[in-house]
Scaffold this motif. Sequence first.
Motif, PDB file in Angstrom:
ATOM      1  N   VAL A  27       0.832  -1.206   0.000  1.00  0.00           N
ATOM      2  CA  VAL A  27       0.000   0.000   0.000  1.00  0.00           C
ATOM      3  C   VAL A  27       0.864   1.252   0.000  1.00  0.00           C
ATOM      4  O   VAL A  27       0.632   2.191  -0.774  1.00  0.00           O
ATOM      5  CB  VAL A  27      -0.948  -0.001   1.218  1.00  0.00           C
ATOM      6  N   TYR A  28       1.878   1.270   0.872  1.00  0.00           N
ATOM      7  CA  TYR A  28       2.746   2.446   0.938  1.00  0.00           C
ATOM      8  C   TYR A  28       3.493   2.655  -0.379  1.00  0.00           C
ATOM      9  O   TYR A  28       3.571   3.788  -0.882  1.00  0.00           O
ATOM     10  CB  TYR A  28       3.751   2.317   2.075  1.00  0.00           C
ATOM     11  N   MET A 161      -0.894   0.613  11.447  1.00  0.00           N
ATOM     12  CA  MET A 161      -0.679   0.686  10.001  1.00  0.00           C
ATOM     13  C   MET A 161      -0.977   2.075   9.447  1.00  0.00           C
ATOM     14  O   MET A 161      -0.477   2.461   8.395  1.00  0.00           O
ATOM     15  CB  MET A 161      -1.503  -0.373   9.262  1.00  0.00           C
ATOM     16  N   HIS A 162      -1.783   2.846  10.173  1.00  0.00           N
ATOM     17  CA  HIS A 162      -2.140   4.179   9.694  1.00  0.00           C
ATOM     18  C   HIS A 162      -1.010   5.193   9.872  1.00  0.00           C
ATOM     19  O   HIS A 162      -1.114   6.324   9.389  1.00  0.00           O
ATOM     20  CB  HIS A 162      -3.409   4.661  10.394  1.00  0.00           C
ATOM     21  N   PHE A 163       0.071   4.791  10.548  1.00  0.00           N
ATOM     22  CA  PHE A 163       1.231   5.669  10.664  1.00  0.00           C
ATOM     23  C   PHE A 163       1.861   5.948   9.306  1.00  0.00           C
ATOM     24  O   PHE A 163       2.583   6.941   9.146  1.00  0.00           O
ATOM     25  CB  PHE A 163       2.285   5.055  11.593  1.00  0.00           C
ATOM     26  N   ILE A 164       1.617   5.086   8.318  1.00  0.00           N
ATOM     27  CA  ILE A 164       2.220   5.326   6.999  1.00  0.00           C
ATOM     28  C   ILE A 164       1.702   6.621   6.382  1.00  0.00           C
ATOM     29  O   ILE A 164       2.348   7.180   5.482  1.00  0.00           O
ATOM     30  CB  ILE A 164       1.978   4.155   6.025  1.00  0.00           C
ATOM     31  N   VAL A 179      -4.622   6.954  14.353  1.00  0.00           N
ATOM     32  CA  VAL A 179      -4.144   5.661  14.844  1.00  0.00           C
ATOM     33  C   VAL A 179      -4.949   5.214  16.063  1.00  0.00           C
ATOM     34  O   VAL A 179      -5.373   4.047  16.164  1.00  0.00           O
ATOM     35  CB  VAL A 179      -2.642   5.735  15.182  1.00  0.00           C
ATOM     36  N   LEU A 180      -5.178   6.132  16.989  1.00  0.00           N
ATOM     37  CA  LEU A 180      -5.929   5.795  18.199  1.00  0.00           C
ATOM     38  C   LEU A 180      -7.379   5.438  17.874  1.00  0.00           C
ATOM     39  O   LEU A 180      -7.928   4.464  18.407  1.00  0.00           O
ATOM     40  CB  LEU A 180      -5.881   6.963  19.191  1.00  0.00           C
ATOM     41  N   LEU A 181      -7.988   6.215  16.985  1.00  0.00           N
ATOM     42  CA  LEU A 181      -9.362   5.916  16.587  1.00  0.00           C
ATOM     43  C   LEU A 181      -9.433   4.587  15.831  1.00  0.00           C
ATOM     44  O   LEU A 181     -10.406   3.830  15.972  1.00  0.00           O
ATOM     45  CB  LEU A 181      -9.921   7.041  15.717  1.00  0.00           C
ATOM     46  N   ALA A 182      -8.385   4.293  15.044  1.00  0.00           N
ATOM     47  CA  ALA A 182      -8.358   3.035  14.304  1.00  0.00           C
ATOM     48  C   ALA A 182      -8.254   1.846  15.258  1.00  0.00           C
ATOM     49  O   ALA A 182      -8.860   0.794  15.011  1.00  0.00           O
ATOM     50  CB  ALA A 182      -7.195   3.025  13.317  1.00  0.00           C
ATOM     51  N   PHE A 183      -7.509   2.001  16.343  1.00  0.00           N
ATOM     52  CA  PHE A 183      -7.460   0.929  17.349  1.00  0.00           C
ATOM     53  C   PHE A 183      -8.863   0.672  17.898  1.00  0.00           C
ATOM     54  O   PHE A 183      -9.291  -0.477  18.031  1.00  0.00           O
ATOM     55  CB  PHE A 183      -6.516   1.295  18.493  1.00  0.00           C
ATOM     56  N   GLY A 184      -9.581   1.751  18.197  1.00  0.00           N
ATOM     57  CA  GLY A 184     -10.944   1.598  18.703  1.00  0.00           C
ATOM     58  C   GLY A 184     -11.871   1.002  17.670  1.00  0.00           C
ATOM     59  O   GLY A 184     -12.677   0.116  17.968  1.00  0.00           O
ATOM     60  N   ALA A 185     -11.757   1.476  16.423  1.00  0.00           N
ATOM     61  CA  ALA A 185     -12.598   0.936  15.352  1.00  0.00           C
ATOM     62  C   ALA A 185     -12.271  -0.535  15.128  1.00  0.00           C
ATOM     63  O   ALA A 185     -13.175  -1.351  14.890  1.00  0.00           O
ATOM     64  CB  ALA A 185     -12.389   1.725  14.070  1.00  0.00           C
ATOM     65  N   GLY A 186     -10.986  -0.886  15.224  1.00  0.00           N
ATOM     66  CA  GLY A 186     -10.595  -2.282  15.068  1.00  0.00           C
ATOM     67  C   GLY A 186     -11.239  -3.161  16.124  1.00  0.00           C
ATOM     68  O   GLY A 186     -11.613  -4.307  15.858  1.00  0.00           O
ATOM     69  N   THR A 187     -11.380  -2.627  17.323  1.00  0.00           N
ATOM     70  CA  THR A 187     -12.051  -3.360  18.397  1.00  0.00           C
ATOM     71  C   THR A 187     -13.526  -3.570  18.062  1.00  0.00           C
ATOM     72  O   THR A 187     -14.086  -4.644  18.299  1.00  0.00           O
ATOM     73  CB  THR A 187     -11.913  -2.605  19.725  1.00  0.00           C
ATOM     74  N   ILE A 188     -14.151  -2.548  17.485  1.00  0.00           N
ATOM     75  CA  ILE A 188     -15.554  -2.685  17.065  1.00  0.00           C
ATOM     76  C   ILE A 188     -15.694  -3.792  16.024  1.00  0.00           C
ATOM     77  O   ILE A 188     -16.589  -4.641  16.111  1.00  0.00           O
ATOM     78  CB  ILE A 188     -16.083  -1.361  16.491  1.00  0.00           C
ATOM     79  N   PHE A 189     -14.794  -3.798  15.039  1.00  0.00           N
ATOM     80  CA  PHE A 189     -14.865  -4.806  13.983  1.00  0.00           C
ATOM     81  C   PHE A 189     -14.587  -6.204  14.540  1.00  0.00           C
ATOM     82  O   PHE A 189     -15.185  -7.190  14.101  1.00  0.00           O
ATOM     83  CB  PHE A 189     -13.882  -4.475  12.860  1.00  0.00           C
ATOM     84  N   TYR A 190     -13.673  -6.293  15.514  1.00  0.00           N
ATOM     85  CA  TYR A 190     -13.400  -7.581  16.153  1.00  0.00           C
ATOM     86  C   TYR A 190     -14.641  -8.076  16.893  1.00  0.00           C
ATOM     87  O   TYR A 190     -15.011  -9.260  16.793  1.00  0.00           O
ATOM     88  CB  TYR A 190     -12.220  -7.462  17.123  1.00  0.00           C
ATOM     89  N   VAL A 191     -15.284  -7.192  17.640  1.00  0.00           N
ATOM     90  CA  VAL A 191     -16.508  -7.558  18.359  1.00  0.00           C
ATOM     91  C   VAL A 191     -17.572  -8.047  17.376  1.00  0.00           C
ATOM     92  O   VAL A 191     -18.262  -9.045  17.622  1.00  0.00           O
ATOM     93  CB  VAL A 191     -17.039  -6.361  19.178  1.00  0.00           C
ATOM     94  N   LEU A 192     -17.692  -7.353  16.241  1.00  0.00           N
ATOM     95  CA  LEU A 192     -18.679  -7.736  15.237  1.00  0.00           C
ATOM     96  C   LEU A 192     -18.378  -9.130  14.690  1.00  0.00           C
ATOM     97  O   LEU A 192     -19.293  -9.937  14.469  1.00  0.00           O
ATOM     98  CB  LEU A 192     -18.694  -6.704  14.113  1.00  0.00           C
ATOM     99  N   ARG A 193     -17.115  -9.430  14.472  1.00  0.00           N
ATOM    100  CA  ARG A 193     -16.744 -10.773  14.010  1.00  0.00           C
ATOM    101  C   ARG A 193     -17.127 -11.828  15.036  1.00  0.00           C
ATOM    102  O   ARG A 193     -17.706 -12.868  14.693  1.00  0.00           O
ATOM    103  CB  ARG A 193     -15.244 -10.845  13.726  1.00  0.00           C
ATOM    104  N   ARG A 194     -16.821 -11.587  16.290  1.00  0.00           N
ATOM    105  CA  ARG A 194     -17.088 -12.585  17.327  1.00  0.00           C
ATOM    106  C   ARG A 194     -18.585 -12.799  17.544  1.00  0.00           C
ATOM    107  O   ARG A 194     -19.038 -13.926  17.770  1.00  0.00           O
ATOM    108  CB  ARG A 194     -16.427 -12.152  18.642  1.00  0.00           C
TER     109      ARG A 194
END
Length: 262
Positions: A27-28, A161-164, A179-194
């Motif tokens: 991507v970079y 990964m958003h540091f790029i 980056v911080l918001l992406a960590f939180g959003a990633g947690t939301i997506f993980y919860v949705l998967r589970r």
Amino acid sequence: MKTDETFRVQPRVWIGVVIFIGYVAVVYAVQALSGIPYTDLDSSGANLFFGAGLSLVISAILLAITTTLLGWWRPALFDRHRAAHKWPIIAPAIMVVGLVLNLVATDWGSYDGAFFAASIVLLLVGFTEELTTRGLLLTGLRSRLSEVWVWLITSALFGAMHFINIFTGQAVGPTIQQVLLAFGAGTIFYVLRRVTGSLIWAMILHGFWDFSTFAVTHGTPGFLAGFGGIFEILAIIFALVSVPVVVRGADERLGAPRAALA
């Protein structure tokens, strides 16, 4: 721990990590070679496609080939068991409300045909970033680690990964916030998967969320624009509270297969 699952290549932590690094590198490289700064992506349809969309198209193809060669489609897309409790679905539901508010507040009149077409390509981010982090990386991590570490590492690396974006023209301050918001959003997506037992819903929500957050910044947004971000933060808080519930009792560890695929 042995399971009934078979793979062309047995899941390993290092394989998941290498795939993650490879995705970020591709991507970079594609975005850097375009010569289009991150801050100029919304200037035209051409800028948006060559500065962002093209990297998603290329990485989507490479990820699909990689997943097929490894034989990891099933563990990457589906959990063996859903989380015992369904109420954590409230977190992604709150995010959907924020998504709708973003779309309502978008200045659709500022779009031309080329820009809209390039924007649609951005929906691929849901496929590429989810398959990379909460798909293939997650599969690799589940070969050795407990589920709480799987959540933490996949969410942390998704944020990192958003540091790029710093190297493609975005200022340091906004990037750290991203980056911080992406960590939180990633947690939301993980919860949705589970909760759903499938990565596909996370791919859809992720793609449309990123599309909406980009769309609302184009042109002159409506008065509801700021509320999308508020709902995202509320969703993140709820997801973080929900994590202990969705990881408790998770039996997703991937052991040695009984037989290898030919």
